[in-house]
Scaffold this motif. Structure first.
Motif, PDB file in Angstrom:
ATOM      1  N   GLY A 112     -17.373 -10.929   4.645  1.00  0.00           N
ATOM      2  CA  GLY A 112     -18.052 -12.207   4.468  1.00  0.00           C
ATOM      3  C   GLY A 112     -18.657 -12.706   5.762  1.00  0.00           C
ATOM      4  O   GLY A 112     -18.820 -11.947   6.735  1.00  0.00           O
ATOM      5  N   PHE A 113     -18.984 -13.985   5.781  1.00  0.00           N
ATOM      6  CA  PHE A 113     -19.606 -14.632   6.944  1.00  0.00           C
ATOM      7  C   PHE A 113     -18.815 -14.358   8.224  1.00  0.00           C
ATOM      8  O   PHE A 113     -19.363 -13.920   9.240  1.00  0.00           O
ATOM      9  CB  PHE A 113     -19.685 -16.138   6.675  1.00  0.00           C
ATOM     10  N   GLN A 171     -23.314 -17.973  -1.639  1.00  0.00           N
ATOM     11  CA  GLN A 171     -22.739 -17.601  -2.938  1.00  0.00           C
ATOM     12  C   GLN A 171     -22.635 -16.071  -2.946  1.00  0.00           C
ATOM     13  O   GLN A 171     -23.570 -15.392  -3.383  1.00  0.00           O
ATOM     14  CB  GLN A 171     -23.604 -18.108  -4.088  1.00  0.00           C
ATOM     15  N   PRO A 172     -21.515 -15.543  -2.444  1.00  0.00           N
ATOM     16  CA  PRO A 172     -21.382 -14.104  -2.207  1.00  0.00           C
ATOM     17  C   PRO A 172     -21.652 -13.214  -3.414  1.00  0.00           C
ATOM     18  O   PRO A 172     -22.057 -12.069  -3.272  1.00  0.00           O
ATOM     19  CB  PRO A 172     -19.928 -13.955  -1.732  1.00  0.00           C
ATOM     20  N   ASN A 179     -29.788 -16.004  -2.628  1.00  0.00           N
ATOM     21  CA  ASN A 179     -29.177 -16.869  -1.631  1.00  0.00           C
ATOM     22  C   ASN A 179     -30.182 -17.333  -0.584  1.00  0.00           C
ATOM     23  O   ASN A 179     -30.168 -18.500  -0.166  1.00  0.00           O
ATOM     24  CB  ASN A 179     -28.012 -16.152  -0.931  1.00  0.00           C
ATOM     25  N   LEU A 180     -31.047 -16.424  -0.150  1.00  0.00           N
ATOM     26  CA  LEU A 180     -31.951 -16.755   0.952  1.00  0.00           C
ATOM     27  C   LEU A 180     -33.175 -17.567   0.533  1.00  0.00           C
ATOM     28  O   LEU A 180     -33.689 -18.369   1.313  1.00  0.00           O
ATOM     29  CB  LEU A 180     -32.416 -15.465   1.654  1.00  0.00           C
ATOM     30  N   LYS A 199     -32.034  -7.027  -4.209  1.00  0.00           N
ATOM     31  CA  LYS A 199     -30.972  -7.162  -5.205  1.00  0.00           C
ATOM     32  C   LYS A 199     -29.582  -6.859  -4.633  1.00  0.00           C
ATOM     33  O   LYS A 199     -28.584  -7.008  -5.322  1.00  0.00           O
ATOM     34  CB  LYS A 199     -31.245  -6.230  -6.390  1.00  0.00           C
ATOM     35  N   ARG A 200     -29.550  -6.431  -3.362  1.00  0.00           N
ATOM     36  CA  ARG A 200     -28.248  -6.154  -2.746  1.00  0.00           C
ATOM     37  C   ARG A 200     -27.467  -7.447  -2.535  1.00  0.00           C
ATOM     38  O   ARG A 200     -28.044  -8.523  -2.378  1.00  0.00           O
ATOM     39  CB  ARG A 200     -28.445  -5.437  -1.410  1.00  0.00           C
ATOM     40  N   ARG A 201     -26.160  -7.315  -2.512  1.00  0.00           N
ATOM     41  CA  ARG A 201     -25.308  -8.467  -2.226  1.00  0.00           C
ATOM     42  C   ARG A 201     -25.025  -8.505  -0.722  1.00  0.00           C
ATOM     43  O   ARG A 201     -25.037  -7.473  -0.046  1.00  0.00           O
ATOM     44  CB  ARG A 201     -24.009  -8.376  -3.021  1.00  0.00           C
ATOM     45  N   PRO A 202     -24.764  -9.685  -0.178  1.00  0.00           N
ATOM     46  CA  PRO A 202     -24.621  -9.809   1.279  1.00  0.00           C
ATOM     47  C   PRO A 202     -23.525  -8.956   1.888  1.00  0.00           C
ATOM     48  O   PRO A 202     -23.663  -8.492   3.028  1.00  0.00           O
ATOM     49  CB  PRO A 202     -24.351 -11.310   1.482  1.00  0.00           C
TER      50      PRO A 202
END
Length: 226
Positions: A112-113, A171-172, A179-180, A199-202
């Motif tokens: 995550g962040f 919003q992971p 999100n961006l 479409k990738r998740r962070p």
């Protein structure tokens, strides 16, 4: 955070110059009396999240040792990541889940962040776990001691990096684009320029991809990070 001085005693006995920050006024008084004999010990009644490390440490390099209060582990790791130039290394005891999170590789659900922020700032090595029975009162969680060795800075504006990560991980479970785009006007174009599938998740991005995305965003006047 020397508390009642259990670790501080051993640090003083090494002969090193020991500087301690204690936010609790009562413990501050207890520690001052307990270690009054030690000429290599200096204690300040201060909040670690508000202390001016730059002015105190100056051009020296410090080793930071702490059993961090678990409720401030995230903000204090963010703080030290941005001030890493003052430290040779940080030896920290954290909740085991936090250490697992900050060392999670790309595509891990734990990433995550805070993971990316710490990965950019430190080489992190898990040292050993500490069982609940080692504490009084006994907690319900496992703890882990880890060494954080600062890396050279590769980012000129740390606030922009935090801003990018904060928006991307807002919003992971959503895609990077979703999100961006709420914060940046040309998110689609930026991701295309970075060669990143929107479409990738962070949590799937590597550190190199995050840094490339940051540099591209800084070059784009239509994509300000605030």
């Amino acid at each position: 955070g020397p508390g009642q001085g259990a670790l501080t005693k051993w640090l003083i006995e090494t002969g090193a110059e020991v500087f301690a920050l204690e936010a609790d006024s009562e413990l501050y008084n207890v520690l001052n009396e307990k270690f009054a004999f030690a000429s290599n010990f200096q204690l300040v009644n201060a909040d670690a999240l508000k202390f001016d490390y730059s002015s105190f440490i100056g051009n020296r390099k410090a080793v930071l040792v702490s059993n961090l209060p678990y409720n401030i582990s995230s903000p204090i790791l963010r703080l030290f990541a941005g001030r890493r130039e003052h430290f040779l290394r940080l030896v920290l005891m954290l909740q085991k889940e936090v250490v697992e999170r900050v060392t999670a590789p790309a595509s891990s659900s734990n990433r995550g962040f805070l993971t990316v922020l710490c990965e950019e700032a430190f080489v992190i090595k898990k040292l050993f776990d500490v069982a609940p029975g080692s504490f009084f009162p006994r907690p319900k969680i496992l703890s882990t001691v880890a060494c954080f060795k600062p890396k050279e800075k590769t980012i000129s504006d740390y606030q922009k990096f935090e801003g990018l990560l904060s928006k991307a991980f807002s919003q992971p479970r959503k895609t990077l684009l979703n999100n961006l785009k709420n914060g940046f006007s040309n998110a689609q174009e930026l991701l295309a320029a970075a060669g990143i599938n929107p479409k990738r998740r962070p949590e799937t991005l590597t550190l190199d991809e995050w840094i490339n995305l940051l540099h591209l965003s800084e070059e784009s006047a239509a994509f300000p990070i605030k």
